[in-house]
Scaffold this motif. Structure first.
Motif, PDB file in Angstrom:
ATOM      1  N   GLU A  32      22.598  36.840  66.611  1.00  0.00           N
ATOM      2  CA  GLU A  32      21.397  36.008  66.596  1.00  0.00           C
ATOM      3  C   GLU A  32      20.881  35.804  65.175  1.00  0.00           C
ATOM      4  O   GLU A  32      20.491  34.699  64.791  1.00  0.00           O
ATOM      5  CB  GLU A  32      20.306  36.636  67.465  1.00  0.00           C
ATOM      6  N   PHE A  33      20.871  36.872  64.381  1.00  0.00           N
ATOM      7  CA  PHE A  33      20.402  36.750  62.998  1.00  0.00           C
ATOM      8  C   PHE A  33      21.303  35.798  62.208  1.00  0.00           C
ATOM      9  O   PHE A  33      20.822  34.986  61.407  1.00  0.00           O
ATOM     10  CB  PHE A  33      20.359  38.121  62.320  1.00  0.00           C
ATOM     11  N   GLU A  34      22.601  35.897  62.435  1.00  0.00           N
ATOM     12  CA  GLU A  34      23.540  35.012  61.741  1.00  0.00           C
ATOM     13  C   GLU A  34      23.368  33.567  62.198  1.00  0.00           C
ATOM     14  O   GLU A  34      23.467  32.637  61.391  1.00  0.00           O
ATOM     15  CB  GLU A  34      24.971  35.494  61.982  1.00  0.00           C
ATOM     16  N   ARG A  35      23.100  33.371  63.486  1.00  0.00           N
ATOM     17  CA  ARG A  35      22.883  32.016  64.000  1.00  0.00           C
ATOM     18  C   ARG A  35      21.651  31.384  63.363  1.00  0.00           C
ATOM     19  O   ARG A  35      21.677  30.213  62.949  1.00  0.00           O
ATOM     20  CB  ARG A  35      22.715  32.050  65.525  1.00  0.00           C
ATOM     21  N   LEU A  37      20.240  32.187  60.497  1.00  0.00           N
ATOM     22  CA  LEU A  37      20.507  31.928  59.082  1.00  0.00           C
ATOM     23  C   LEU A  37      21.363  30.674  58.911  1.00  0.00           C
ATOM     24  O   LEU A  37      21.072  29.824  58.056  1.00  0.00           O
ATOM     25  CB  LEU A  37      21.209  33.134  58.457  1.00  0.00           C
ATOM     26  N   LYS A  38      22.406  30.538  59.720  1.00  0.00           N
ATOM     27  CA  LYS A  38      23.282  29.365  59.618  1.00  0.00           C
ATOM     28  C   LYS A  38      22.512  28.083  59.918  1.00  0.00           C
ATOM     29  O   LYS A  38      22.692  27.062  59.236  1.00  0.00           O
ATOM     30  CB  LYS A  38      24.471  29.492  60.569  1.00  0.00           C
ATOM     31  N   ALA A  43      20.387  23.111  58.038  1.00  0.00           N
ATOM     32  CA  ALA A  43      19.238  22.205  57.974  1.00  0.00           C
ATOM     33  C   ALA A  43      18.892  21.860  56.532  1.00  0.00           C
ATOM     34  O   ALA A  43      18.506  20.723  56.224  1.00  0.00           O
ATOM     35  CB  ALA A  43      18.036  22.832  58.671  1.00  0.00           C
ATOM     36  N   TRP A  44      19.024  22.838  55.646  1.00  0.00           N
ATOM     37  CA  TRP A  44      18.760  22.590  54.220  1.00  0.00           C
ATOM     38  C   TRP A  44      19.716  21.527  53.690  1.00  0.00           C
ATOM     39  O   TRP A  44      19.300  20.565  53.044  1.00  0.00           O
ATOM     40  CB  TRP A  44      18.908  23.892  53.439  1.00  0.00           C
ATOM     41  N   TYR A  45      21.009  21.699  53.965  1.00  0.00           N
ATOM     42  CA  TYR A  45      22.007  20.749  53.472  1.00  0.00           C
ATOM     43  C   TYR A  45      21.818  19.370  54.105  1.00  0.00           C
ATOM     44  O   TYR A  45      21.985  18.339  53.437  1.00  0.00           O
ATOM     45  CB  TYR A  45      23.412  21.269  53.768  1.00  0.00           C
ATOM     46  N   LEU A  95      24.103  32.761  50.277  1.00  0.00           N
ATOM     47  CA  LEU A  95      23.610  34.124  50.435  1.00  0.00           C
ATOM     48  C   LEU A  95      24.307  35.027  49.426  1.00  0.00           C
ATOM     49  O   LEU A  95      25.536  35.110  49.396  1.00  0.00           O
ATOM     50  CB  LEU A  95      23.876  34.622  51.860  1.00  0.00           C
ATOM     51  N   VAL A  96      23.512  35.711  48.598  1.00  0.00           N
ATOM     52  CA  VAL A  96      24.062  36.621  47.592  1.00  0.00           C
ATOM     53  C   VAL A  96      24.108  38.047  48.136  1.00  0.00           C
ATOM     54  O   VAL A  96      25.108  38.742  48.014  1.00  0.00           O
ATOM     55  CB  VAL A  96      23.238  36.557  46.292  1.00  0.00           C
TER      56      VAL A  96
END
Length: 295
Positions: A32-35, A37-38, A43-45, A95-96
């Motif tokens: 869920e956290f990865e979803r 974030l993705k 959305a940013w791009y 993500l760094v």
């Protein structure tokens, strides 16, 4: 005391996933956290404010890298779309590293270091750190708050201190204790308002971890960099999520005694996430960002 006017400190970023202090997120939670974030990065791009905001709860709070407070999912969508349309060039987020910690089974604090990528490498000056606080409501994880701050490194250093004793109280008492500790230049007192495993991201995006870590670095900067000033609260937005979780977004500045006017360029906005345990409040996370208005 001499020194640059800074409100913050140096911490070491580590890649860690945690419960209480640090441990791995469960498989379902991790997915869920990865979803989430993705979806934010996509959305940013795509420059899609509504898609970006859909990762937040309906009543969520977001503070941008320039210190603007966007309130509610609708407000986040509209504010981000305005930024995409007028200020943010087409780019991707990278993500760094990240640090993940469960404050409760239904509350997680994720501190991420990210940058903006226009070709293949991080764009100069784009490195930032953000605190993402997610809660699980009705079985679904979404963001309660998000704050971003550009990284401006300061020299490392600590003043060793004993483990600070935790302080709990009302939200107003915690705010007052922090302001008193700032004026008294007392790192232990400042850190006492945080939970033992808390996270703090300063206005220059240093990440301080644990109550003891906050105390040691705060004391180093009180001793070496922070001039004697008072903190002044200019505005406050408090939102309760149930009876035992509060998200507080404050606007404040620094006063140089005996002046009652804000020190130039000292206005900032911070997000404080507090949890009530045994009837008393304590801070789980805090992030501060200088306020730089954008038309």
């Amino acid at each position: 005391m001499t020194g640059r006017k800074v409100a913050a400190l140096v911490g070491t970023m580590v890649i860690a996933l945690g419960i209480g202090s640090s441990a791995n997120a469960s498989g379902g939670d991790k997915a869920e956290f990865e979803r989430i974030l993705k979806q934010q990065y996509d959305a940013w791009y795509e420059e899609d404010g509504a898609k970006f905001a859909a990762t937040f709860h309906k009543d969520a709070d977001m503070v941008t890298f320039n210190g603007e407070h966007l309130s509610t999912r609708k407000g986040i969508a509209e504010g981000m779309q305005y930024y995409f349309d007028n200020y943010i060039p087409t780019s991707r987020l990278k993500l760094v590293d990240e640090h993940l910690r469960y404050a409760r089974r239904d509350l997680v604090v994720i501190v991420r270091t990210t940058c903006i990528v226009e070709t293949t490498d991080c764009r100069d000056g784009s490195l930032s750190r953000n605190t993402n606080v997610l809660s699980k409501r009705d079985g679904k994880w979404l963001q309660e708050s998000f704050q971003n701050t550009r990284v401006e490194p300061l020299p490392p250093g600590v003043v060793p201190v004993p483990e600070p004793k935790g302080y709990t109280g009302s939200i107003e008492q915690i705010r007052q204790r922090q302001e008193d500790a700032w004026y008294e230049e007392d790192g232990v007192k400042f850190a006492s308002t945080f939970s033992k495993d808390a996270d703090l991201v300063t206005f220059n995006a240093d990440h301080l971890r644990t109550r003891k870590g906050i105390a040691e670095r705060m004391q180093f900067y009180f001793d070496n960099f922070i001039d004697t000033t008072r903190l002044e609260t200019l505005g406050e937005h408090i939102r309760y999520v149930g009876r035992d979780l509060a998200v507080v977004v404050r606007t404040g500045c620094q006063l140089v005694p005996p002046s009652t006017e804000c020190r130039p360029d000292s206005v900032s906005r911070n997000t404080n996430v507090l949890v009530k345990r045994d009837g008393k409040w304590t801070q789980e996370s805090f992030q501060n960002t200088r306020y730089v208005p954008i038309p």
